[in-house]
Design a protein around this motif. Structure first.
Motif, PDB file in Angstrom:
ATOM      1  N   PHE A 262       1.425   0.079  11.202  1.00  0.00           N
ATOM      2  CA  PHE A 262       3.161   1.062  10.781  1.00  0.00           C
ATOM      3  C   PHE A 262       3.216   1.154   9.162  1.00  0.00           C
ATOM      4  N   ASP A 263       3.300   1.909   8.546  1.00  0.00           N
ATOM      5  CA  ASP A 263       2.819   1.979   7.068  1.00  0.00           C
ATOM      6  C   ASP A 263       3.817   2.244   6.329  1.00  0.00           C
ATOM      7  N   ASP A 264       3.329   1.672   4.672  1.00  0.00           N
ATOM      8  CA  ASP A 264       5.095   2.477   4.130  1.00  0.00           C
ATOM      9  C   ASP A 264       6.048   2.344   4.130  1.00  0.00           C
ATOM     10  N   GLY A 265       6.559   1.833   4.728  1.00  0.00           N
ATOM     11  CA  GLY A 265       7.624   0.870   5.300  1.00  0.00           C
ATOM     12  C   GLY A 265       8.388  -0.495   4.508  1.00  0.00           C
TER      13      GLY A 265
ATOM     14  N   ASN B 144      -0.287  -5.945   3.934  1.00  0.00           N
ATOM     15  CA  ASN B 144      -0.129  -5.357   2.408  1.00  0.00           C
ATOM     16  C   ASN B 144      -0.433  -4.161   2.450  1.00  0.00           C
ATOM     17  N   HIS B 145       1.045  -3.030   1.739  1.00  0.00           N
ATOM     18  CA  HIS B 145      -0.133  -1.663   1.565  1.00  0.00           C
ATOM     19  C   HIS B 145       0.564  -1.593   0.152  1.00  0.00           C
ATOM     20  N   THR B 146       0.319  -2.296  -1.217  1.00  0.00           N
ATOM     21  CA  THR B 146       0.279  -2.307  -2.274  1.00  0.00           C
ATOM     22  C   THR B 146       2.255  -1.805  -2.572  1.00  0.00           C
TER      23      THR B 146
ATOM     24  N   MET C  86       0.752   4.405  12.166  1.00  0.00           N
ATOM     25  CA  MET C  86       1.668   5.080  12.453  1.00  0.00           C
ATOM     26  C   MET C  86       2.496   4.820  11.311  1.00  0.00           C
ATOM     27  N   HIS C  87       3.399   5.512  10.895  1.00  0.00           N
ATOM     28  CA  HIS C  87       4.427   5.394   9.923  1.00  0.00           C
ATOM     29  C   HIS C  87       5.829   5.345   9.896  1.00  0.00           C
ATOM     30  N   ASP C  88       6.792   4.310   9.894  1.00  0.00           N
ATOM     31  CA  ASP C  88       7.593   3.224   9.962  1.00  0.00           C
ATOM     32  C   ASP C  88       8.971   3.902   9.049  1.00  0.00           C
TER      33      ASP C  88
ATOM     34  N   ASP D 124       3.578   0.209  -4.935  1.00  0.00           N
ATOM     35  CA  ASP D 124       3.781   1.451  -4.510  1.00  0.00           C
ATOM     36  C   ASP D 124       3.668   2.553  -3.863  1.00  0.00           C
ATOM     37  N   HIS D 125       2.118   2.226  -3.292  1.00  0.00           N
ATOM     38  CA  HIS D 125       1.534   3.353  -2.697  1.00  0.00           C
ATOM     39  C   HIS D 125       0.400   3.355  -3.421  1.00  0.00           C
ATOM     40  N   ALA D 126      -0.227   2.569  -4.808  1.00  0.00           N
ATOM     41  CA  ALA D 126      -1.048   3.315  -5.505  1.00  0.00           C
ATOM     42  C   ALA D 126      -2.691   3.584  -5.100  1.00  0.00           C
TER      43      ALA D 126
HETATM   44 NI    NI Z   1       1.017   4.780   2.534  1.00  0.00          NI
END
Ligand code: NI
Length: 497
Positions: free
Chosen positions: A304-307, A355-357, A449-451, A359-361
């Motif tokens: 799950f990304d972006d959360g 770790n997804h950075t 997926m994205h939470d 701020d989504h860079a």
């Molecule tokens: Ni993402």
């Protein structure tokens, strides 16, 4: 004003100035007149003289030449070293020659006024027996250029950049930053392109140094900009010889030593901290890989990304808990900063955190320092909130290049992509998410997926029921890699159908 004076006027003025200067030199030095070439044609006059300067070991040669076609005025400092004098003379001669060549074919009548070349010099003492000679060259009062000679008279040589600075990447970077700052202070600037060109060729630099500043001269259109950089900004980049070359004060020597010691200490601490982080990551990795299910049956890593997000993440956690399923959450540093408690809940439930950075860079567009900041600062935020130092990096948009791989390798991290895209970010529809995964799933897959989308949380109960009915076990990414016998930098995608 001067532009309107015709050659004849110049002749009169120069004759008067010549008498005046030779008169002065008699008074000052008591030497005999040294006018070399008396005018041999009506329009030719050449005058040479030597005057003392405020430095006892330096005298100042003055040369004026007016012909029908051009006018030349030159100052040349003269030292007690013939070698040095030759260096200066050669440069001046070459400037004069190229100036004269320009007008060799110009007939006297075709010009309204004769072109002029003026070379003047400022002498600056560096230490007891060394000087900056800063020449300014003006052509017809239009184009101005600067040429600097930094001279060690005692050893009869020009000082080179390598004598002053340790010319490595760090030094060039600092010089560039400091030059920009210096120009800003003077309400002036040059384009990044011009800076790129300037800093790509240090051998072409004009520079001067003294006890207060290291000064760079950069050509800009018709003029030369002067960027003095305070000595104290460059303590880390000077050679050991600098103290002697510019005759540093005791305070400056002390300050330089202190700065170097402080930098060593900073690097030592940074290394220590890195080691600590690596150790914590290794422990976490070992812990995550333990309890890996057996190779019997099928298994899948849900990610799950972006959360985290305040509404969707808790719902995802609830559904996973009902199935006793473990997943991996690739968090954004700035989301973790905003919702540290939610990040904690994810960690406390035993899920893996990546770790997804910050701020989504798009990491593939950044330089190595930018990449390090995005990954490092996000890791700091995640560790502060959850106590876990993440070692899995998922690059936003799946975008990475060699610089990203290098950073991941340097840090002992692993790059994780995916093999099944649920397309939940696109469909925002629970049924579409379920059918997309049903279509693409295979054992050993990593599912993206994205939470942050409620539709993803909506899809999850039915999706987990179906996966279990198909015999899938839910594993973290660490467990999946362990079961697949994979370790290293990656990138790892998981199995495709
Ligand atoms: Ni993402």
């Amino acid at each position: 004003m001067l532009r309107r004076i015709k050659p004849l006027g110049w002749l009169v003025i120069l004759a008067i100035m010549g008498l005046f200067l030779t008169g002065i030199s008699h008074l000052v030095s008591g030497q005999t007149q040294t006018v070399a070439n008396l005018p041999n044609r009506e329009t030719d006059i050449q005058l040479k003289d030597k005057l003392p300067s405020k430095y006892p070991d330096i005298s100042m040669g003055i040369e004026m030449k007016v012909s029908g076609a051009y006018q030349i005025r030159v100052q040349q400092p003269s030292t007690k070293s013939a070698t040095i004098n030759d260096i200066l003379r050669n440069w001046i001669d070459s400037q004069k020659d190229s100036f004269i060549d320009q007008f060799a074919d110009t007939s006297e009548d075709s010009k309204e006024e004769a072109p002029s070349l003026k070379i003047s010099v400022i002498t600056e003492q560096i230490a007891s027996d060394s000087y900056n000679f800063i020449f300014t060259e003006e052509e017809s009062d239009q184009r101005t250029e600067t040429k600097v000679f930094t001279i060690d008279v005692k050893h009869e040589r020009e000082l080179k950049l390598d004598d002053i600075l340790k010319m490595d990447d760090a030094t060039v970077k600092t010089l560039r930053e400091q030059m920009k700052a210096s120009l800003v202070k003077q309400d002036s600037s040059v384009s990044d392109d011009a800076l790129d060109r300037f800093f790509s060729d240090p051998s072409a630099w004009n520079w001067a140094v003294n006890q207060k500043a290291f000064t760079l001269y950069i050509d800009d259109d018709s003029t030369t900009l002067k960027a003095p950089i305070p000595i104290e900004s460059l303590y880390l980049h000077f050679t050991d010889d600098i103290a002697e070359i510019i005759d540093m004060s005791a305070e400056q020597k002390q300050e330089k030593n202190d700065t170097i010691e402080a930098e060593k200490e900073r690097i030592r601490k940074e290394k220590e901290q890195r080691k600590e982080q690596e150790k914590r990551k290794a422990e976490e990795r070992a812990k995550q890989q333990k309890n890996s299910p057996t190779h019997e049956g099928k298994y899948v890593a849900l990610t799950f990304d972006d959360g985290p997000s305040s509404d969707v993440t808790p719902r995802v956690l609830d559904t996973l808990a009902q199935h006793d399923a473990k997943a991996t959450f690739f968090m954004l540093g700035n989301r973790v900063e905003a919702l540290p408690k939610t990040a904690q809940q994810v960690a406390a439930a035993g899920h893996e955190i990546g770790n997804h950075t910050v701020d989504h860079a798009d990491l593939s567009t950044l330089d190595p320092e930018g990449i390090r900041n995005e990954i490092g600062q996000s890791a700091d935020s995640i560790e502060q909130a959850t106590g876990i130092r993440p070692y899995f990096i998922r690059p936003p948009y799946g975008a990475f290049n060699d610089a990203v791989i290098n950073d991941v390798a340097n840090q002992g991290d692993t790059l994780i992509l995916w093999s099944v895209d649920s397309l939940d970010w696109q469909s925002r529809n629970a049924n579409a998410v379920i059918s997309e995964i049903q279509k693409e799933i295979t054992s050993g897959a990593i599912v993206l997926m994205h939470d942050i989308h409620p539709s993803t949380a909506d899809a999850l109960p039915q999706l987990l029921d179906w996966l279990e009915s198909q015999g899938y076990q839910f594993v973290t990414v660490s467990q999946l890699l362990e079961m697949e016998g994979q370790n290293g930098v990656g990138p790892y995608y998981g199995n495709v159908k």
